[in-house]
Design a protein around this motif. Structure first.
Motif, PDB file in Angstrom:
ATOM      1  N   GLY A   1      -9.320   2.106   0.111  1.00 35.10           N
ATOM      2  CA  GLY A   1     -10.080   3.133  -0.605  1.00 35.10           C
ATOM      3  C   GLY A   1     -10.613   4.163   0.366  1.00 35.10           C
ATOM      4  O   GLY A   1     -10.338   4.094   1.564  1.00 35.10           O
ATOM      5  N   THR A   2     -11.388   5.114  -0.131  1.00 37.75           N
ATOM      6  CA  THR A   2     -12.057   6.034   0.788  1.00 37.75           C
ATOM      7  C   THR A   2     -13.217   5.283   1.423  1.00 37.75           C
ATOM      8  O   THR A   2     -13.650   4.243   0.904  1.00 37.75           O
TER       9      THR A   2
ATOM     10  N   VAL B   1      -1.072  11.645   8.564  1.00 38.27           N
ATOM     11  CA  VAL B   1      -1.401  10.837   9.740  1.00 38.27           C
ATOM     12  C   VAL B   1      -1.696   9.399   9.325  1.00 38.27           C
ATOM     13  O   VAL B   1      -2.413   9.151   8.348  1.00 38.27           O
ATOM     14  N   PHE B   2      -1.104   8.473  10.058  1.00 37.57           N
ATOM     15  CA  PHE B   2      -1.336   7.044   9.829  1.00 37.57           C
ATOM     16  C   PHE B   2      -1.798   6.462  11.150  1.00 37.57           C
ATOM     17  O   PHE B   2      -1.052   6.454  12.118  1.00 37.57           O
ATOM     18  N   PHE B   3      -3.051   6.006  11.217  1.00 39.31           N
ATOM     19  CA  PHE B   3      -3.520   5.543  12.522  1.00 39.31           C
ATOM     20  C   PHE B   3      -4.268   4.220  12.455  1.00 39.31           C
ATOM     21  O   PHE B   3      -4.745   3.802  11.405  1.00 39.31           O
TER      22      PHE B   3
ATOM     23  N   PHE C   1       0.850  -1.202   0.000  1.00 42.63           N
ATOM     24  CA  PHE C   1       0.000   0.000   0.000  1.00 42.63           C
ATOM     25  C   PHE C   1       0.876   1.237   0.000  1.00 42.63           C
ATOM     26  O   PHE C   1       2.090   1.160   0.209  1.00 42.63           O
ATOM     27  N   SER C   2       0.258   2.358  -0.283  1.00 46.55           N
ATOM     28  CA  SER C   2       1.007   3.602  -0.181  1.00 46.55           C
ATOM     29  C   SER C   2       0.113   4.672   0.432  1.00 46.55           C
ATOM     30  O   SER C   2      -1.112   4.566   0.401  1.00 46.55           O
ATOM     31  N   VAL C   3       0.750   5.668   1.027  1.00 47.19           N
ATOM     32  CA  VAL C   3       0.024   6.769   1.647  1.00 47.19           C
ATOM     33  C   VAL C   3       0.502   8.057   1.000  1.00 47.19           C
ATOM     34  O   VAL C   3       1.707   8.255   0.835  1.00 47.19           O
ATOM     35  N   LYS C   4      -0.434   8.892   0.607  1.00 44.64           N
ATOM     36  CA  LYS C   4      -0.041  10.159  -0.031  1.00 44.64           C
ATOM     37  C   LYS C   4       0.153  11.233   1.021  1.00 44.64           C
ATOM     38  O   LYS C   4      -0.460  11.216   2.078  1.00 44.64           O
ATOM     39  N   LYS C   5       1.007  12.189   0.696  1.00 43.14           N
ATOM     40  CA  LYS C   5       1.226  13.325   1.587  1.00 43.14           C
ATOM     41  C   LYS C   5      -0.091  14.006   1.915  1.00 43.14           C
ATOM     42  O   LYS C   5      -0.907  14.250   1.027  1.00 43.14           O
ATOM     43  N   GLY C   6      -0.274  14.309   3.191  1.00 43.92           N
ATOM     44  CA  GLY C   6      -1.465  15.057   3.590  1.00 43.92           C
ATOM     45  C   GLY C   6      -2.674  14.201   3.919  1.00 43.92           C
ATOM     46  O   GLY C   6      -3.676  14.704   4.424  1.00 43.92           O
ATOM     47  N   GLU C   7      -2.584  12.903   3.660  1.00 42.48           N
ATOM     48  CA  GLU C   7      -3.723  12.028   3.953  1.00 42.48           C
ATOM     49  C   GLU C   7      -3.853  11.749   5.446  1.00 42.48           C
ATOM     50  O   GLU C   7      -2.889  11.857   6.207  1.00 42.48           O
ATOM     51  N   ILE C   8      -5.075  11.377   5.849  1.00 44.84           N
ATOM     52  CA  ILE C   8      -5.274  10.766   7.166  1.00 44.84           C
ATOM     53  C   ILE C   8      -5.661   9.328   6.863  1.00 44.84           C
ATOM     54  O   ILE C   8      -6.767   9.057   6.413  1.00 44.84           O
ATOM     55  N   PHE C   9      -4.725   8.452   7.082  1.00 43.95           N
ATOM     56  CA  PHE C   9      -4.851   7.073   6.618  1.00 43.95           C
ATOM     57  C   PHE C   9      -5.221   6.160   7.786  1.00 43.95           C
ATOM     58  O   PHE C   9      -4.496   6.085   8.777  1.00 43.95           O
TER      59      PHE C   9
ATOM     60  N   VAL D   1      -8.796   4.558   3.784  1.00 46.46           N
ATOM     61  CA  VAL D   1      -8.913   3.443   4.724  1.00 46.46           C
ATOM     62  C   VAL D   1      -8.338   2.172   4.099  1.00 46.46           C
ATOM     63  O   VAL D   1      -8.561   1.898   2.914  1.00 46.46           O
ATOM     64  N   ALA D   2      -7.595   1.406   4.896  1.00 45.46           N
ATOM     65  CA  ALA D   2      -7.193   0.066   4.471  1.00 45.46           C
ATOM     66  C   ALA D   2      -7.685  -0.905   5.533  1.00 45.46           C
ATOM     67  O   ALA D   2      -7.589  -0.621   6.721  1.00 45.46           O
TER      68      ALA D   2
END
Ligand SMILES: Nc1ncnc2c1ncn2[C@@H]1O[C@H](COP(=O)(O)OP(=O)(O)OP(=O)(O)O)[C@@H](O)[C@H]1O
Ligand SMILES: [Mg+2]
Lengths: 261, 248
Positions: free
Chosen positions: A219-220, A190-192, A26-34, A207-208
């Motif tokens: 996805g969202t 943010v990764f939580f 998976f990947s997380v983009k800058k600025g996301e709340i994942f 969300v994953a």
């Protein structure tokens, strides 16, 4: 703009024969709340430990802020703030001292230390308690100290492993609002993880869902609800992960069930 | 100074002096040894030999105090594992070797403090430092010995993490080192086998070293220093490896 700050490729982690993280990507983009969601024992904390350089994977690669977690440990560590699932404060120190040592470890200059620490303690509403020993704090107050500490060195990426576990509604609301604020104002990704799916649905931009070490969907919230034809993230979660209660891997029956799957 | 080295050093010292109960316990034990050996054994020795037993004994008690408090310094690592603070330090952008050495140097500083208290208490029992110009060297030797046993205790603590069994393992290691050495009495009359054990007991070299700088009793100074120095290097190397591999 939408650059990736986290890149996880074919990540594998085993404890003996047991596969805790099973080739996830998976990947997380800058600025996301994942939001990284999954039942107990799904492999969330294990993945976070690898992403934060505390544990070594058995395969695959992880890049954080453009740095490899094995080759560029120091750069990765400078880029992240971590609030672990279990508390990591030194209870025999005061709130101020905990943050003070942290500021030295992260190379914050002497001139800026005091102001930064006081600003952040104020930010989490604990400035008037700064000289109290952490051991005398309630669970919620300890969590707030940890959040202040995690933000002290202006990380690019903040990890929060079940930040609201065991907190009352007021403190939970306070924390989620804070996390949103930090994400917006300080531009921190943010990764939580969380077991409170309603709260996760409200705050997460992505969300994953992971179970038995495998990612089931990413996805969202909207996309996930649509794909699973459900009305809430919690319903989608249950549909995807089933209703079985997760037993620890040491439990033989659970193990068999897991392999039968 | 390196930041990790400083933080860990500072924190270990701060917590030692802050915890009054632990502080008192750490000082009472050597006092008991001093009284028991000084008065008990001392009387029987003085009737037979002609050297001043307290001059012989005190460096041994100092050594024992330092060895005990230093190996038990590993306990703080186990606590930090259990209560989570270790993670906070391991995830910081600092090198693990400095986290290890900072911790050990901090504990070592408190052990030297305890050693000095023992020296001070000895004065009430008739003990005298033979040459005050040696005082800086006394501190230095105490410090090296404290570092050695801290590296031992902390390296082992990196490997084991059971709160209950760690002190027993440490005691199991320390008891033979303490009694099969010249810490409390001369080993000249030991049987050959035991004398061999004394020869390979690192603590015996530490005590000889202290005995020389504190009481001026002759020893093979070069050999003592080499044993202590080499062990610090070896244990430093081992501890760094274990620290680097530690997963939490
Ligand atoms: N050090 C370890 N040794 C052996 N097994 C481990 C270890 N750490 C984790 N595991 C196992 O790996 C699996 C994943 O654990 P992990 O802590 O990542 O789950 P999680 O998704 O964070 O769960 P929770 O929601 O309960 O925190 C579990 O089955 C756990 O028992
Ligand atoms: Mg977890």
């Amino acid at each position: 703009m939408n650059k990736e700050i986290v890149n996880v490729n074919n990540l594998l982690k085993k404890f003996g024969d047991f596969v805790a993280v099973d080739n996830i990507n998976f990947s997380v983009k800058k600025g996301e709340i994942f939001a990284f969601l999954g039942p107990n024992g799904a492999g969330k904390s294990t993945t976070i430990k690898i992403m934060t350089t505390l544990s070594k994977a058995n395969g695959g690669s992880v890049e954080i802020n453009g740095f490899d977690v094995l080759k560029d440990k120091k750069k990765v560590r400078e880029s992240i703030g971590v609030i672990f699932q279990d508390p990591t404060l030194d209870e025999d120190l005061t709130a101020y001292e905990n943050l003070y040592y942290h500021s030295i470890l992260y190379g914050i200059s002497k001139a800026k230390r005091k102001k930064k620490i006081e600003d952040l303690l104020n930010y989490v509403g604990l400035l008037d308690r700064k000289n109290d020993f952490v051991k005398n704090f309630s669970g919620g107050m300890k969590r707030r100290v940890e959040i202040a500490r995690g933000l002290l060195h202006d990380p690019k990426l903040l990890f929060l492993d079940e930040p609201t576990l065991g907190l009352d509604v007021q403190t939970r609301t306070f924390l989620w609002n804070h996390i949103k604020k930090v994400n917006k104002e300080k531009k921190i990704t943010v990764f939580f993880t969380s077991h409170n799916l309603d709260e996760a649905e409200k705050i997460a931009t992505k969300v994953a869902i992971i179970d038995h070490g495998r990612i089931l969907i990413i996805g969202t919230s909207e996309e996930i609800k649509k794909k699973t034809k459900t009305k809430s993230l919690e319903k989608a979660f249950l549909k995807l992960t089933g209703y079985d209660i997760r037993v620890d891997k040491a439990d033989g029956v659970d193990r068999m069930r897991r392999f039968r799957r | 100074m390196d930041s990790a080295l400083y933080v860990m050093w500072h924190r270990q010292i701060k917590e030692y002096f802050r915890n009054k109960q632990r502080l008192i316990v750490s000082l009472v034990q050597p006092l008991l040894f001093l009284i028991a050996f000084g008065f008990g054994l001392g009387n029987s020795f003085q009737s037979s030999g002609n050297f001043n037993y307290i001059q012989y004994l005190l460096p041994g008690i100092v050594g024992m105090t330092i060895m005990m408090s230093s190996t038990m310094g590993g306990m703080s690592l186990i606590w930090d594992k259990k209560f989570g603070f270790l993670k906070e330090t391991l995830v910081a952008p600092v090198s693990r070797i400095n986290l290890l050495f900072g911790r050990c140097l901090g504990n070592a500083t408190t052990s030297v403090f305890q050693g000095l208290i023992v020296l001070f208490l000895g004065y009430f029992m008739g003990f005298r430092i033979f040459n005050w110009s040696m005082f800086p060297l006394i501190i230095l030797c105490m410090f090296f010995i404290a570092l050695l046993f801290n590296l031992l205790g902390t390296s082992l603590a990196a490997k084991f993490d059971d709160m209950q069994s760690f002190p027993s393992i440490m005691n199991f290691l320390m008891m033979p080192m303490m009694f099969l050495s010249g810490a409390f009495f001369s080993t000249n009359n030991f049987p050959k086998v035991l004398q061999f054990i004394v020869k390979i007991n690192p603590f015996d070299y530490c005590v000889s070293l202290l005995r020389f700088v504190i009481s001026g009793i002759e020893t093979n100074l070069l050999l003592d220093f080499m044993v202590v120095g080499i062990l610090i290097l070896l244990l430093g190397f081992l501890g760094t490896r274990l620290f680097n591999r530690m997963e939490v």
